[in-house]
Enzyme design. Structure first.
Site: not given
Ligand code: FPP
Length: 252
Positions: A30, A47, A141, A204, A217
């Site tokens: 996140d 991202h 893995l 959360r 944990e």
């Molecule tokens: C949450 O941050 C993250 C996501 C919704 C996407 C996670 C994706 C990646 C890490 C990149 C792609 C990965 C792969 C494996 C292809 P958020 O956007 O909710 O952040 P915020 O809470 O700061 O708005």
């Protein structure tokens, strides 16, 4: 190791010396949007940067001999994000697959995508099938990528499949136990996570692995996902090693 610093190696040595390395680590990645916002960049750039942290997390798990890692890449709820952000995330998935498929297979990583595939675009589905196919024989893995994933959906789908087997007379409802239920979940074959990590400081669980994290944990770090390094991963495991896991028992 992607970072060569001697301190990082020392940290890894401490983790290994700590004895009980988690068999399964689950991560709620996140903070990509905030990372980008702090830099005046579009959310997509967060991202994109987060994809590098995915690579570091997988490398760190391999270094520690963790056997299963589950990453929350796209939740069912994320479908309500703006269409351009969804499209960007799906493009990143294809990019990740194109870039990493060969290297992951060479390192012995088996990728499994868990979630509701019916909602994926044909291109995203093709990416998923291609990385699963290319890594199917690996067993160092297991990397579970949660995409279009919601834990309540997963639990419902498990309940439906067991109910169907009852109706077909294959099993008796009274005989269904926790192991049967766990086998009907998307994560079948992976043990429950020992450690759940969440970045960006939010307290959360966001509909992630609700059945599976019953005794995990939990380690929450303020670090935003794109900043998450192997060092942060090792620190999380050291924190885990300091915990006393009681599984509800009295131990003294
Ligand atoms: C949450 O941050 C993250 C996501 C919704 C996407 C996670 C994706 C990646 C890490 C990149 C792609 C990965 C792969 C494996 C292809 P958020 O956007 O909710 O952040 P915020 O809470 O700061 O708005």
């Amino acid at each position: 190791m992607t970072e060569g610093a001697p301190e990082l190696e020392q940290l890894l040595e401490r983790v290994v010396a700590g004895g009980h390395v988690p068999k399964h680590i689950a991560i709620i990645m996140d903070g990509n949007g905030r990372w980008a916002g702090e830099r005046g960049l579009p959310r997509f750039m967060g991202h994109r940067e987060g994809m590098k942290s995915v690579r570091r997390a997988v490398t760190g798990c391999l270094e520690m001999d963790v056997q299963h890692v589950t990453l929350y890449a796209f939740s069912k709820e994320n479908w309500s994000r703006p269409p351009d952000e969804i499209a960007a995330l799906m493009r990143l998935l294809s990019e990740y697959v194109d870039r990493e498929r060969k290297a992951l297979a060479e390192k012995g990583v088996r990728v499994r995508v868990i979630g509701d595939r019916a909602r994926l675009s044909p291109a995203a589905l093709q990416a998923v099938e291609s990385i699963e196919g290319a890594t199917a024989g690996e067993d160092t893995l297991v990397l579970n990528l949660a995409i279009s994933y919601g834990s309540r959906d997963e639990i419902l789908s498990a309940a439906r499949s067991l109910a169907r087997r009852c109706v077909a007379g294959e099993i008796d409802p009274d005989d269904i136990d926790e192991a049967d239920f766990a086998s009907a979940l998307y994560t079948t074959g992976s043990p429950d996570p020992d450690l759940l990590i969440r970045t960006s400081g939010e307290m959360r669980v966001s509909n992630f692995l609700l059945w599976q994290i019953a005794y995990s944990e939990i380690h929450v770090t303020e670090c935003l996902w794109p900043d998450f390094s192997e060092r942060d991963l090792y620190e999380a495991v050291l924190d885990y090693q300091r915990r006393e896991r009681r599984f509800g028992r009295v131990t003294r």
